[in-house]
Design a protein around this motif. Structure first.
Motif, PDB file in Angstrom:
ATOM      1  N   ASP A   3       0.857  -1.189   0.000  1.00  0.00           N
ATOM      2  CA  ASP A   3       0.000   0.000   0.000  1.00  0.00           C
ATOM      3  C   ASP A   3       0.887   1.232   0.000  1.00  0.00           C
ATOM      4  O   ASP A   3       1.750   1.375   0.882  1.00  0.00           O
ATOM      5  CB  ASP A   3      -0.901   0.026   1.234  1.00  0.00           C
ATOM      6  CG  ASP A   3      -2.040  -0.947   1.120  1.00  0.00           C
ATOM      7  OD1 ASP A   3      -2.532  -1.407   2.166  1.00  0.00           O
ATOM      8  OD2 ASP A   3      -2.452  -1.250  -0.016  1.00  0.00           O
ATOM      9  N   ILE A   4       0.668   2.084  -0.968  1.00  0.00           N
ATOM     10  CA  ILE A   4       1.493   3.285  -1.129  1.00  0.00           C
ATOM     11  C   ILE A   4       0.578   4.465  -1.419  1.00  0.00           C
ATOM     12  O   ILE A   4      -0.380   4.330  -2.203  1.00  0.00           O
ATOM     13  CB  ILE A   4       2.519   3.107  -2.267  1.00  0.00           C
ATOM     14  CG1 ILE A   4       3.574   2.070  -1.850  1.00  0.00           C
ATOM     15  CG2 ILE A   4       3.169   4.420  -2.629  1.00  0.00           C
ATOM     16  CD1 ILE A   4       4.577   1.734  -2.940  1.00  0.00           C
ATOM     17  N   TYR A   5       0.895   5.601  -0.825  1.00  0.00           N
ATOM     18  CA  TYR A   5       0.102   6.812  -1.011  1.00  0.00           C
ATOM     19  C   TYR A   5       1.022   8.007  -1.228  1.00  0.00           C
ATOM     20  O   TYR A   5       2.114   8.064  -0.667  1.00  0.00           O
ATOM     21  CB  TYR A   5      -0.782   7.056   0.219  1.00  0.00           C
ATOM     22  CG  TYR A   5      -1.709   5.911   0.517  1.00  0.00           C
ATOM     23  CD1 TYR A   5      -1.350   4.905   1.405  1.00  0.00           C
ATOM     24  CD2 TYR A   5      -2.948   5.813  -0.110  1.00  0.00           C
ATOM     25  CE1 TYR A   5      -2.188   3.847   1.664  1.00  0.00           C
ATOM     26  CE2 TYR A   5      -3.799   4.768   0.146  1.00  0.00           C
ATOM     27  CZ  TYR A   5      -3.414   3.778   1.031  1.00  0.00           C
ATOM     28  OH  TYR A   5      -4.256   2.722   1.278  1.00  0.00           O
ATOM     29  N   TYR A   6       0.544   8.945  -2.036  1.00  0.00           N
ATOM     30  CA  TYR A   6       1.313  10.144  -2.334  1.00  0.00           C
ATOM     31  C   TYR A   6       0.434  11.386  -2.212  1.00  0.00           C
ATOM     32  O   TYR A   6      -0.754  11.356  -2.528  1.00  0.00           O
ATOM     33  CB  TYR A   6       1.864  10.109  -3.759  1.00  0.00           C
ATOM     34  CG  TYR A   6       2.820   8.981  -4.036  1.00  0.00           C
ATOM     35  CD1 TYR A   6       2.405   7.831  -4.695  1.00  0.00           C
ATOM     36  CD2 TYR A   6       4.153   9.075  -3.655  1.00  0.00           C
ATOM     37  CE1 TYR A   6       3.279   6.794  -4.951  1.00  0.00           C
ATOM     38  CE2 TYR A   6       5.042   8.046  -3.916  1.00  0.00           C
ATOM     39  CZ  TYR A   6       4.588   6.910  -4.561  1.00  0.00           C
ATOM     40  OH  TYR A   6       5.466   5.881  -4.822  1.00  0.00           O
ATOM     41  N   ASP A   7       1.071  12.464  -1.819  1.00  0.00           N
ATOM     42  CA  ASP A   7       0.415  13.758  -1.920  1.00  0.00           C
ATOM     43  C   ASP A   7       0.358  14.145  -3.393  1.00  0.00           C
ATOM     44  O   ASP A   7       1.246  13.791  -4.183  1.00  0.00           O
ATOM     45  CB  ASP A   7       1.198  14.793  -1.120  1.00  0.00           C
ATOM     46  CG  ASP A   7       0.544  16.156  -1.149  1.00  0.00           C
ATOM     47  OD1 ASP A   7      -0.460  16.347  -0.437  1.00  0.00           O
ATOM     48  OD2 ASP A   7       1.020  17.021  -1.907  1.00  0.00           O
ATOM     49  N   ASP A   8      -0.676  14.884  -3.770  1.00  0.00           N
ATOM     50  CA  ASP A   8      -0.828  15.270  -5.172  1.00  0.00           C
ATOM     51  C   ASP A   8       0.374  16.069  -5.699  1.00  0.00           C
ATOM     52  O   ASP A   8       0.662  16.039  -6.891  1.00  0.00           O
ATOM     53  CB  ASP A   8      -2.094  16.100  -5.354  1.00  0.00           C
ATOM     54  CG  ASP A   8      -3.352  15.255  -5.266  1.00  0.00           C
ATOM     55  OD1 ASP A   8      -4.433  15.827  -5.090  1.00  0.00           O
ATOM     56  OD2 ASP A   8      -3.249  14.007  -5.354  1.00  0.00           O
ATOM     57  N   ALA A   9       1.064  16.765  -4.814  1.00  0.00           N
ATOM     58  CA  ALA A   9       2.196  17.601  -5.240  1.00  0.00           C
ATOM     59  C   ALA A   9       3.352  16.778  -5.800  1.00  0.00           C
ATOM     60  O   ALA A   9       4.172  17.303  -6.555  1.00  0.00           O
ATOM     61  CB  ALA A   9       2.675  18.452  -4.073  1.00  0.00           C
ATOM     62  N   VAL A  10       3.422  15.487  -5.435  1.00  0.00           N
ATOM     63  CA  VAL A  10       4.559  14.669  -5.872  1.00  0.00           C
ATOM     64  C   VAL A  10       4.133  13.441  -6.666  1.00  0.00           C
ATOM     65  O   VAL A  10       4.984  12.735  -7.216  1.00  0.00           O
ATOM     66  CB  VAL A  10       5.416  14.230  -4.668  1.00  0.00           C
ATOM     67  CG1 VAL A  10       5.836  15.442  -3.840  1.00  0.00           C
ATOM     68  CG2 VAL A  10       4.687  13.221  -3.796  1.00  0.00           C
ATOM     69  N   LYS A  11       2.836  13.196  -6.735  1.00  0.00           N
ATOM     70  CA  LYS A  11       2.343  11.997  -7.425  1.00  0.00           C
ATOM     71  C   LYS A  11       2.790  12.000  -8.879  1.00  0.00           C
ATOM     72  O   LYS A  11       2.688  13.010  -9.575  1.00  0.00           O
ATOM     73  CB  LYS A  11       0.822  11.959  -7.326  1.00  0.00           C
ATOM     74  CG  LYS A  11       0.197  10.636  -7.721  1.00  0.00           C
ATOM     75  CD  LYS A  11      -1.308  10.684  -7.518  1.00  0.00           C
ATOM     76  CE  LYS A  11      -1.705  10.882  -6.078  1.00  0.00           C
ATOM     77  NZ  LYS A  11      -3.160  10.899  -5.878  1.00  0.00           N
ATOM     78  N   GLY A  12       3.326  10.869  -9.326  1.00  0.00           N
ATOM     79  CA  GLY A  12       3.792  10.752 -10.696  1.00  0.00           C
ATOM     80  C   GLY A  12       5.251  11.138 -10.879  1.00  0.00           C
ATOM     81  O   GLY A  12       5.850  10.856 -11.923  1.00  0.00           O
ATOM     82  N   ARG A  13       5.834  11.803  -9.871  1.00  0.00           N
ATOM     83  CA  ARG A  13       7.237  12.210  -9.968  1.00  0.00           C
ATOM     84  C   ARG A  13       8.104  11.521  -8.908  1.00  0.00           C
ATOM     85  O   ARG A  13       9.290  11.300  -9.135  1.00  0.00           O
ATOM     86  CB  ARG A  13       7.362  13.723  -9.789  1.00  0.00           C
ATOM     87  CG  ARG A  13       6.612  14.549 -10.809  1.00  0.00           C
ATOM     88  CD  ARG A  13       6.928  16.025 -10.667  1.00  0.00           C
ATOM     89  NE  ARG A  13       6.551  16.537  -9.352  1.00  0.00           N
ATOM     90  CZ  ARG A  13       7.403  17.122  -8.514  1.00  0.00           C
ATOM     91  NH1 ARG A  13       8.671  17.259  -8.837  1.00  0.00           N
ATOM     92  NH2 ARG A  13       6.974  17.582  -7.342  1.00  0.00           N
ATOM     93  N   PHE A  14       7.533  11.222  -7.768  1.00  0.00           N
ATOM     94  CA  PHE A  14       8.260  10.596  -6.664  1.00  0.00           C
ATOM     95  C   PHE A  14       7.783   9.167  -6.480  1.00  0.00           C
ATOM     96  O   PHE A  14       6.604   8.863  -6.689  1.00  0.00           O
ATOM     97  CB  PHE A  14       8.033  11.361  -5.363  1.00  0.00           C
ATOM     98  CG  PHE A  14       8.657  12.729  -5.294  1.00  0.00           C
ATOM     99  CD1 PHE A  14       9.181  13.356  -6.412  1.00  0.00           C
ATOM    100  CD2 PHE A  14       8.728  13.390  -4.074  1.00  0.00           C
ATOM    101  CE1 PHE A  14       9.746  14.620  -6.335  1.00  0.00           C
ATOM    102  CE2 PHE A  14       9.298  14.654  -3.968  1.00  0.00           C
ATOM    103  CZ  PHE A  14       9.804  15.269  -5.110  1.00  0.00           C
TER     104      PHE A  14
END
Length: 115
Positions: A57-68
């Motif tokens: 399970d992995i989650y990202y803030d929208d500010a970094v999603k797709g880049r980090f």
């Protein structure tokens, strides 16, 4: 309480990439959710990514999603943050932590994005 130490921060040009590491002490790392947070100059500490105990399970803030990309190697007691397409707004002190509010975080590693 696990002790955490971040590394890998550096000065990088816009559009560049960098990978951060977080080494944990002890033998409880594999049982913990882990998080990356960052604090930009003059701003509050913010959560940017989280990963569960086995990486499923992995989650990202929208500010970094797709880049980090957050990942972990439990055999090495290490948490990673692969960062790409960096921009000046990513300049911050980056922390790994046991809590998504930053609790139990390490001393941090500085990432500066500048031309």
């Amino acid at each position: 309480q696990v002790q955490l130490v971040e590394s890998g921060g550096n000065l990088v040009r816009p559009g560049g990439s960098l990978t951060l590491s977080c080494l944990a002490s002890g033998d409880t790392f594999k049982n913990l959710w882990m998080y990356w947070l960052r604090q930009a100059p003059g701003k509050r500490l913010v959560w940017i990514a989280g990963i569960n105990e086995n990486g499923g399970d992995i989650y990202y803030d929208d500010a970094v999603k797709g880049r980090f990309t957050i990942s972990r190697d439990n055999a090495k007691n290490t948490l990673y943050l692969q960062m790409s397409d960096l921009n000046p707004e990513d300049t911050a002190l980056y922390y790994c932590a046991q809590d998504e509010d930053g609790g139990g975080r390490g001393p941090g590693t500085q990432v500066t994005v500048s031309s």
